[in-house]
Design a protein around this motif. Structure first.
Motif, mmCIF file in Angstrom:
data_model
loop_
_atom_site.group_PDB
_atom_site.id
_atom_site.type_symbol
_atom_site.label_atom_id
_atom_site.label_comp_id
_atom_site.label_asym_id
_atom_site.label_seq_id
_atom_site.Cartn_x
_atom_site.Cartn_y
_atom_site.Cartn_z
ATOM 1 N N LEU A 132 0.824 -1.213 0.000
ATOM 2 C CA LEU A 132 0.000 0.000 0.000
ATOM 3 C C LEU A 132 0.854 1.257 0.000
ATOM 4 O O LEU A 132 1.980 1.263 0.516
ATOM 5 N N ARG A 147 -6.558 5.391 -2.878
ATOM 6 C CA ARG A 147 -6.841 4.051 -3.379
ATOM 7 C C ARG A 147 -6.476 2.998 -2.333
ATOM 8 O O ARG A 147 -7.234 2.055 -2.097
ATOM 9 N N SER A 148 -5.328 3.176 -1.701
ATOM 10 C CA SER A 148 -4.919 2.212 -0.675
ATOM 11 C C SER A 148 -5.886 2.242 0.506
ATOM 12 O O SER A 148 -6.237 1.194 1.054
ATOM 13 N N TYR A 175 -8.989 0.370 -0.601
ATOM 14 C CA TYR A 175 -8.743 -1.085 -0.649
ATOM 15 C C TYR A 175 -8.834 -1.684 0.750
ATOM 16 O O TYR A 175 -9.497 -2.688 0.978
ATOM 17 N N SER A 191 -0.913 -1.750 -4.653
ATOM 18 C CA SER A 191 -1.560 -0.437 -4.763
ATOM 19 C C SER A 191 -0.520 0.631 -4.425
ATOM 20 O O SER A 191 -0.430 1.109 -3.288
ATOM 21 N N HIS A 245 -2.923 -6.897 -9.452
ATOM 22 C CA HIS A 245 -3.209 -5.473 -9.664
ATOM 23 C C HIS A 245 -4.623 -5.336 -10.201
ATOM 24 O O HIS A 245 -5.052 -6.137 -11.043
ATOM 25 N N SER A 278 -11.289 4.241 -7.467
ATOM 26 C CA SER A 278 -10.785 3.362 -6.405
ATOM 27 C C SER A 278 -11.873 2.410 -5.914
ATOM 28 O O SER A 278 -11.609 1.239 -5.635
ATOM 29 N N ARG A 315 -12.375 -0.370 -8.373
ATOM 30 C CA ARG A 315 -11.261 -1.318 -8.284
ATOM 31 C C ARG A 315 -11.396 -2.186 -7.035
ATOM 32 O O ARG A 315 -11.138 -3.388 -7.066
#
Lengths: 246, 248
Positions: free
Chosen positions: B14, B19-20, B23, B118, B138, B200, B203
């Protein structure tokens, strides 16, 4: 807020366009103003030169329509028709000719030997496209290679290895950028569906040229070609804006 | 309450990006916990691609309140607090560059076989890290194989009126690994946070589906699309087209 992408010399400090900030619908108006003012300057500069009226009229005709602030469908269609007529008649003021018989257009495979001069390749590609004698597959290959090279390096090199893999020589030859711009614009004009990838690259190349456009003022032919390219870009972009309900 | 499952063979890489955060939030909410997390901190003064200076989340992803004491919040980032709260083993890397030797060495000595990646924007995994014997999972922001490269979802909004995400294992060829899961989504009505939030979230949804599929397939990585070699490569969209896509 101004249109930022033509303010600084992009040959020296290229934009990477990453995570571009959203600036609201005004941004589109700033873009249009930037392009229209560039067309106006080109048009005026060309008027002051002793070029044939036919050559001057090409950019002026397109520019005049583009100055219609409403950018109505009528004016866009007229602008496109004017460009089409000029390409059919081959009266761009520059002759795109086949330079020699050992065709650079066939240096596709990276394992081949030789050197591709960007000017020679673009010259031949434009010659073929404007004479409607282009091999579509090869044309698309070269478009994608030029797009890749420009998007990755933000440069057009003086020459490349076969397949346009590795660039070398000067990267500040403005005519190479103008020819890439025109090549993208003309192929956008003639293809059936709009390639957004190509339009995106054209916008960036034209931003770069626009950021150093005073370098064109000594070269009427380049001014003319860039003017046409800008007008085509504006026309395509405006169609998209219309689609977004702006 | 969601039951927790620790994936002993899966780790997470991360960055300090939205985005991290998304996730990790989705994984924790689903009860899917990685065995280990490598956090690549940005110690520089400037934000790296994928980081935002202002809060892009609008209270959607960030917890609405935190009961942690201020001293705890001062000491740890949101990412670290989430890891500590969920008892997930993690290591802070001194380098934000996934290709840095220090990160290669950390990953090499870890027992996990697969790492969900990420990282920061615009970084590609180079040959040395791809050759350490680990798989890098990914989730690409675009529907493969049609949309490869960068800012794909703006292009797909303008072309198809949809956005997408696809999970792959990274290879030396950009966005061309076999596709495990790919999904299309309706774009959000307000697209101004596409870069950091909506993309994000799409994803993260595909990441969760990917792990569910892995479980359903008895801990095997089966592919929805074996041949991902074709498709169009896109580059960062010009701001004009981005604005048109957002205002569309």
């Amino acid at each position: 807020m101004k249109y930022l992408y033509t303010l600084r010399n992009q040959l020296e400090e290229p934009h990477n366009y990453m995570y571009a900030k959203f600036q609201g619908s005004n941004f589109i108006e700033h873009y249009k103003s930037d392009r229209l003012s560039k067309l106006s300057i080109l048009s005026n500069k060309m008027q002051n030169r002793s070029l044939s009226s036919e050559l001057i009229s090409s950019v002026r005709e397109v520019a005049r329509y583009s100055f219609d602030k409403r950018l109505s469908i009528y004016s866009i269609n007229d602008a496109n028709a004017a460009v089409q007529k000029m390409t059919e008649n081959g009266c761009f003021g520059i002759k795109f000719v086949v330079i020699n018989n050992s065709s650079v257009i066939d240096l596709i495979d990276r394992k081949q030997s030789g050197r591709i001069y960007s000017f020679a390749l673009l010259n031949q590609l434009l010659h073929d496209v404007l004479k409607s004698s282009a091999d579509e597959k090869k044309t698309n290959f070269w478009i994608n290679r030029f797009i890749h090279q420009f998007e990755v390096t933000k440069k057009i090199f003086e020459y490349y290895s076969p397949g346009l893999v590795k660039g070398g020589g000067a990267t500040d030859l403005i005519y190479n950028y103008v020819l890439v711009s025109f090549f993208l614009a003309v192929t956008l004009e003639y293809q059936g569906s709009l390639s957004l990838k190509r339009l995106s690259c054209l916008l960036k190349v034209n931003d770069l040229i626009g950021s150093v456009s005073t370098q064109l003022f000594q070269e009427p032919v380049l001014m003319q070609i860039f003017g046409l390219s800008l007008a085509l870009e504006l026309s395509k972009s405006t169609q998209l804006v219309g689609g977004s309900g702006d | 309450m969601t039951s927790k499952r620790v994936f002993s063979e899966i780790g997470l890489i991360l960055a300090e990006t939205t985005r991290s955060d998304v996730y990790l939030e989705f994984l924790v909410n689903e009860g899917f916990l990685p065995a280990f997390v490598l956090v690549m901190q940005n110690k520089a003064n400037n934000a790296l691609p994928g980081q935002v200076v202002t809060d892009p989340l609008g209270g959607i992803v960030q917890p609405q309140f935190e009961i942690a004491p201020q001293s705890f919040r001062d000491k740890y980032s949101l990412l670290e607090r989430k890891l500590l709260e969920n008892d997930i083993e993690y290591e802070i890397s001194p380098s934000h560059d996934i290709n840095a030797e220090v990160n290669i060495q950390i990953l090499k000595r870890r027992p996990e076989f697969v790492f969900v990646y990420s990282g920061y924007g615009g970084v590609f995994l180079r040959a040395p890290i791809l050759a350490i014997g680990k798989k890098f999972l990914h989730v690409h922001g675009g529907y493969l194989p049609d949309y490869k490269g960068s800012t794909c979802n703006y292009f797909s909004i303008l072309t198809d009126g949809k956005i997408g995400a696809s999970s792959i294992f990274l290879t030396d060829k950009l966005d061309s690994g076999n596709v495990i899961v790919r999904r299309l989504f309706a774009p959000p009505k307000d697209k101004r946070n596409m870069d950091h939030l909506d993309d994000s979230i799409c994803r993260a949804k595909v990441l969760i589906e990917t792990l569910k599929k892995y479980l359903a397939d008895s801990y095997c990585w089966n592919f929805e699309l074996e041949d991902n070699s074709k498709g169009e490569m896109y580059y960062i969209i010009h701001p004009l087209l981005k604005h048109i896509a957002i205002l569309n």
